[in-house]
Enzyme design. Structure first.
Site, PDB file in Angstrom:
ATOM      1  NE  ARG A 234      22.341   1.927   7.195  1.00  0.00           N
ATOM      2  CZ  ARG A 234      21.924   0.929   7.037  1.00  0.00           C
ATOM      3  NH1 ARG A 234      22.875  -0.043   6.813  1.00  0.00           N
ATOM      4  NH2 ARG A 234      20.895   0.407   7.126  1.00  0.00           N
TER       5      ARG A 234
ATOM      6  CD  GLU B  56      18.217  -8.551   5.337  1.00  0.00           C
ATOM      7  OE1 GLU B  56      19.140  -7.498   5.343  1.00  0.00           O
ATOM      8  OE2 GLU B  56      18.417  -9.554   5.240  1.00  0.00           O
TER       9      GLU B  56
HETATM   10  O1  LIG Z   1      18.116  -4.179  -0.717  1.00  0.00           O
HETATM   11  P1  LIG Z   1      17.320  -3.605   0.157  1.00  0.00           P
HETATM   12  O2  LIG Z   1      16.713  -4.819   1.163  1.00  0.00           O
HETATM   13  O3  LIG Z   1      16.320  -2.715  -0.035  1.00  0.00           O
HETATM   14  O4  LIG Z   1      17.978  -3.088   1.680  1.00  0.00           O
HETATM   15  C1  LIG Z   1      19.030  -1.970   1.497  1.00  0.00           C
HETATM   16  C2  LIG Z   1      18.611  -0.732   2.043  1.00  0.00           C
HETATM   17  O5  LIG Z   1      18.659  -1.079   3.482  1.00  0.00           O
HETATM   18  C3  LIG Z   1      19.190   0.026   4.141  1.00  0.00           C
HETATM   19  O6  LIG Z   1      18.638   0.979   4.230  1.00  0.00           O
HETATM   20  P2  LIG Z   1      17.450   1.659   5.340  1.00  0.00           P
HETATM   21  O7  LIG Z   1      16.310   1.913   4.893  1.00  0.00           O
HETATM   22  O8  LIG Z   1      17.662   0.677   6.275  1.00  0.00           O
HETATM   23  O9  LIG Z   1      17.879   3.062   5.709  1.00  0.00           O
HETATM   24  P3  LIG Z   1      19.094   3.899   6.580  1.00  0.00           P
HETATM   25  O10 LIG Z   1      20.332   3.847   5.507  1.00  0.00           O
HETATM   26  O11 LIG Z   1      18.419   5.028   6.994  1.00  0.00           O
HETATM   27  O12 LIG Z   1      19.614   3.045   7.828  1.00  0.00           O
HETATM   28  C4  LIG Z   1      20.470   0.234   3.428  1.00  0.00           C
HETATM   29  O13 LIG Z   1      20.976   1.494   3.691  1.00  0.00           O
HETATM   30  C5  LIG Z   1      19.810   0.185   2.108  1.00  0.00           C
HETATM   31  O14 LIG Z   1      19.474   1.435   1.610  1.00  0.00           O
HETATM   32  N1  LIG Z   2      21.582  -6.991   6.700  1.00  0.00           N
HETATM   33  C1  LIG Z   2      21.530  -5.500   6.387  1.00  0.00           C
HETATM   34  N2  LIG Z   2      22.714  -4.799   7.139  1.00  0.00           N
HETATM   35  C2  LIG Z   2      22.707  -3.400   6.693  1.00  0.00           C
HETATM   36  N3  LIG Z   2      21.951  -2.805   5.957  1.00  0.00           N
HETATM   37  C3  LIG Z   2      20.788  -3.488   5.439  1.00  0.00           C
HETATM   38  N4  LIG Z   2      19.989  -3.049   4.638  1.00  0.00           N
HETATM   39  C4  LIG Z   2      19.038  -4.020   4.539  1.00  0.00           C
HETATM   40  N5  LIG Z   2      19.516  -5.407   4.737  1.00  0.00           N
HETATM   41  C5  LIG Z   2      20.740  -4.929   5.726  1.00  0.00           C
END
Ligand SMILES: O=P(O)(O)OC[C@H]1O[C@H](OP(=O)(O)OP(=O)(O)O)[C@H](O)[C@@H]1O
Ligand SMILES: Nc1ncnc2[nH]cnc12
Length: 190
Positions: free
Chosen positions: A74, A111
Site C-alpha cells: 500500500r 500487527e
Molecule cells: O506498524 P505495523 O504493525 O508494522 O503495521 C503496519 C504495516 O502493515 C501493513 O502492511 P502489510 O504488511 O499488511 O502489507 P500490504 O501493504 O502489502 O497490505 C501496512 O501497510 C503497514 O506497512
Molecule cells: N489495523 C490495520 N489496518 C490496516 N493496516 C494495518 N497494518 C497493520 N495493522 C493494520
C-alpha cells in the site's frame, strides 16, 4: 473536496476530516480482534487522493529529500505519485524475494504477522536524504525495519510519513530510538 453551504459557496474541508471520511474500518480482518483500516475508498476518490499526494509531496519538499521510499504494497500506491509530484526518484522496499540483484534484507513483526523486506543494495547514493512513506503505522514493526534497511543501504532517513497512525498501538514510542530525531509525520491519528 468541498461541502456546500446554504449560500451555494464551496467550503473547504479540513484535510484530516476528508482523509478520515474515506478510510473504512473492517472488523476482524485479517484476523479476529484486528480492526483493519481499509484505504480503498480513499484510493477511489480522486479529490481525496489529490489532497493526500499534495500533502505528502509538501513534506518531501520541506524535508529536502533526494528520494521517496514506498513500502510494499500500500505504501507504493502513495509514494510513487508523491515522488513524481516532488520531482524526486522513487525507491521500492519490497517483501523478500521480489527484487532482482543484490539486496539487503530485514525481518520484522507487524500487527498481524511477520515478514521480511528488502531493498536493492545500490538503491541510494551515499548520504541521500529519504522520505519513507507508508499508509498505516500500527505497532511500528514495518516502519522500524524499513528505517534500519534504508540506513544500511547508505541513505539518511530525513522523515517518515504515514497516512494514518493507530496511536493506541504505540508505534510512535517504539520508533523514538530508531528515528533518532527524524520526524514522524502522520496526516491522521486515531
Ligand atoms: O506498524 P505495523 O504493525 O508494522 O503495521 C503496519 C504495516 O502493515 C501493513 O502492511 P502489510 O504488511 O499488511 O502489507 P500490504 O501493504 O502489502 O497490505 C501496512 O501497510 C503497514 O506497512
Ligand atoms: N489495523 C490495520 N489496518 C490496516 N493496516 C494495518 N497494518 C497493520 N495493522 C493494520
Amino acid at each position: 473536496m468541498s461541502a456546500t453551504e446554504t449560500t451555494g459557496q464551496p467550503v473547504p474541508v479540513d484535510l484530516g476530516t476528508l482523509l478520515t471520511s474515506r478510510i473504512r474500518d473492517v472488523p476482524d480482518y485479517p484476523r479476529a480482534g484486528v480492526v483493519f483500516k481499509d484505504i480503498t475508498p480513499l484510493l477511489a476518490d480522486a479529490a481525496a487522493m489529490t489532497a493526500l499526494v499534495e500533502a505528502l509531496a509538501a513534506l518531501a519538499v520541506r524535508h529536502q529529500v533526494d528520494k521517496v521510499v514506498g513500502l510494499e504494497a500500500r505504501g507504493f500506491i502513495l509514494a510513487a505519485p508523491v515522488a513524481v509530484r516532488a520531482d524526486v526518484g522513487f525507491v521500492p522496499v519490497r517483501k523478500a524475494g521480489k527484487l532482482p540483484g543484490e539486496c539487503l534484507s530485514q525481518a520484522y513483526a507487524l500487527e498481524y504477522g511477520t515478514a521480511e523486506i528488502e531493498v536493492q543494495r545500490d538503491a541510494f547514493l551515499p548520504g541521500e536524504r529519504v522520505l519513507v512513506i507508508d499508509d498505516v503505522l500500527a505497532t511500528g514493526g514495518t516502519a522500524e525495519a524499513s528505517v534500519e534497511l534504508v540506513r544500511r543501504a547508505g541513505a539518511e532517513v530525513a522523515a517518515l510519513a504515514v497516512l494514518m497512525e493507530l496511536a493506541f498501538l504505540q508505534g510512535r514510542t517504539r520508533l523514538e530510538t530508531v528515528l533518532a530525531g527524524a520526524p514522524l509525520e502522520a496526516l491522521v491519528t486515531v
